[in-house]
Design a protein around this motif. Structure first.
Motif, short mmCIF file in Angstrom:
data_model
loop_
_atom_site.label_atom_id
_atom_site.label_comp_id
_atom_site.label_asym_id
_atom_site.label_seq_id
_atom_site.Cartn_x
_atom_site.Cartn_y
_atom_site.Cartn_z
N UNK A 51 1.01 -1.81 0.10
CA UNK A 51 -0.48 -0.33 0.38
C UNK A 51 1.36 0.76 -0.07
N UNK A 52 0.66 2.01 -0.90
CA UNK A 52 1.80 3.18 -0.91
C UNK A 52 1.73 4.17 0.20
N UNK A 53 2.63 4.49 0.59
CA UNK A 53 2.30 5.42 1.52
C UNK A 53 1.97 7.34 1.06
N UNK A 54 1.34 7.33 0.39
CA UNK A 54 0.65 8.36 -0.47
C UNK A 54 -0.17 8.49 0.44
N UNK A 55 -1.25 7.11 0.35
CA UNK A 55 -2.25 6.72 1.09
C UNK A 55 -2.28 7.39 2.71
N UNK A 56 -1.22 6.60 3.09
CA UNK A 56 -0.95 7.04 4.59
C UNK A 56 -0.66 8.83 4.90
N UNK A 57 -0.26 9.18 4.16
CA UNK A 57 0.29 10.74 4.40
C UNK A 57 -1.26 12.07 3.72
N UNK A 58 -1.72 11.02 3.53
CA UNK A 58 -3.31 11.14 2.61
C UNK A 58 -4.59 11.28 4.64
N UNK A 59 -4.60 10.34 4.97
CA UNK A 59 -4.36 9.59 6.17
C UNK A 59 -4.19 11.22 6.77
N UNK A 97 3.26 11.06 12.75
CA UNK A 97 2.29 10.06 12.52
C UNK A 97 1.81 10.19 13.61
N UNK A 98 1.11 9.98 14.64
CA UNK A 98 1.09 9.01 15.63
C UNK A 98 0.73 7.57 15.75
N UNK A 99 0.49 6.93 17.01
CA UNK A 99 0.21 5.60 16.71
C UNK A 99 -1.21 5.17 16.30
N UNK A 100 -1.89 6.10 16.50
CA UNK A 100 -3.30 6.00 16.58
C UNK A 100 -3.73 6.20 15.38
N UNK A 101 -2.35 6.67 14.22
CA UNK A 101 -2.63 7.08 12.98
C UNK A 101 -2.28 5.71 12.38
N UNK A 102 -1.58 4.56 12.57
CA UNK A 102 -1.00 3.76 12.22
C UNK A 102 -2.12 2.75 12.44
N UNK A 103 -2.92 3.07 13.16
CA UNK A 103 -4.19 1.76 13.70
C UNK A 103 -4.84 2.21 12.10
N UNK A 104 -5.26 3.39 12.41
CA UNK A 104 -6.48 4.00 11.16
C UNK A 104 -6.09 3.38 9.44
N UNK A 105 -4.90 3.65 10.06
CA UNK A 105 -4.41 3.20 8.22
C UNK A 105 -4.34 1.72 7.83
N UNK A 106 -4.53 1.04 9.38
CA UNK A 106 -4.70 -0.45 9.43
C UNK A 106 -5.94 -1.00 8.97
#
Length: 257
Positions: A135-143, A152-161
């Protein structure tokens, strides 16, 4: 190339398939359940599925492997509320976890996100691991931009997942690749990856030029360091990981010179 092959071998073993096993005991007061299994990694996450009838099932709890006894082949699971499919408009069932319900682990381990300091390192790693759906990190950057978190916070990684069904997060830090479960954030593997780092894009490599920021609050400041910050995030979730501690000490020693 040798180290990249080692990375590929480990990731392939993680992608061997979803792990399913029936619960053999439950402690509701401690939110603990156990399964019998020949091999499992501490930190693996998943969920508990309960069969409503012959053709319908429901997910009741999130789970994380918190211990494994090799001799008895018993894995202990920590149960927490399952909220990935939360919808306040739908009625909630009153089912409870029971012995015989199915623990499903390593779900989403065929999908991963790589946090890398620059495009060269990013593409060298993902091209070496061909059987993983990246999954491209562009998607994470958008989130992150939607959440107003340039850091990035830990909760952001959870939302990405949850948003992308990603099971694995990879971090390239100081010539090593750290593989972590996306929900528990527990480190599953640390592999040498001696790729030279000539530049850094913060907070990580992506093609998104700017991540929007909130006016205040955690995550609203621009990230100033790469390795130190992500080492800190991993350390919070893995306080007893000796290999991680050693890597952090080595990095700090080099930084002081």
């Amino acid at each position: 190339m040798k180290h990249i092959i080692l990375i590929l071998v480990f990731v392939s073993s993680l992608m061997a398939g979803v792990v399913k096993s029936p619960l053999i005991s439950i402690d509701e007061h401690r939110n603990i359940a156990t399964i019998k299994i020949k091999k499992i990694d501490i930190g693996m996450s998943g969920f508990i599925s309960h069969n409503v009838d012959d053709s319908h099932s429901v997910i009741l709890k999130n789970i994380e492997v918190i211990s494994f006894d090799k001799e008895s082949e018993i894995a202990t699971l920590k149960m927490t509320p399952y909220d990935a499919l939360r919808n306040n408009s739908l009625p909630k069932g009153k089912w409870k976890v029971k012995v015989g319900d199915t623990a499903i682990l390593a779900f989403g381990y065929t999908r991963g996100v790589l946090i890398a300091p620059n495009d060269e390192i990013y593409y060298r790693i993902i091209r070496s691991i061909k059987n993983l759906q990246w999954v491209h990190p562009d998607i994470f950057a958008t989130i992150l931009s939607f959440n107003g978190h340039p850091t990035p916070l830990r909760e952001d990684f959870t939302k990405l997942s949850i948003a992308t069904s990603v099971g694995l997060i990879f971090f390239f830090l100081d010539e090593k690749l750290y593989t972590a479960d996306s929900k528990s954030f527990k480190i599953l593997n640390i592999t040498d990856a001696p790729l030279k780092q000539s530049k850094v894009k913060l907070p990580f490599f992506s093609r998104v030029d700017k991540i929007e920021a909130n006016w205040f609050g955690d995550g609203s400041d621009e990230l100033e360091t790469y390795e130190s910050y992500y080492f800190g995030l991993l350390s919070e979730a893995n306080p007893n990981n000796k290999e991680l501690k050693k890597a952090i000490n080595n990095f700090n020693t080099k930084a002081e010179k």
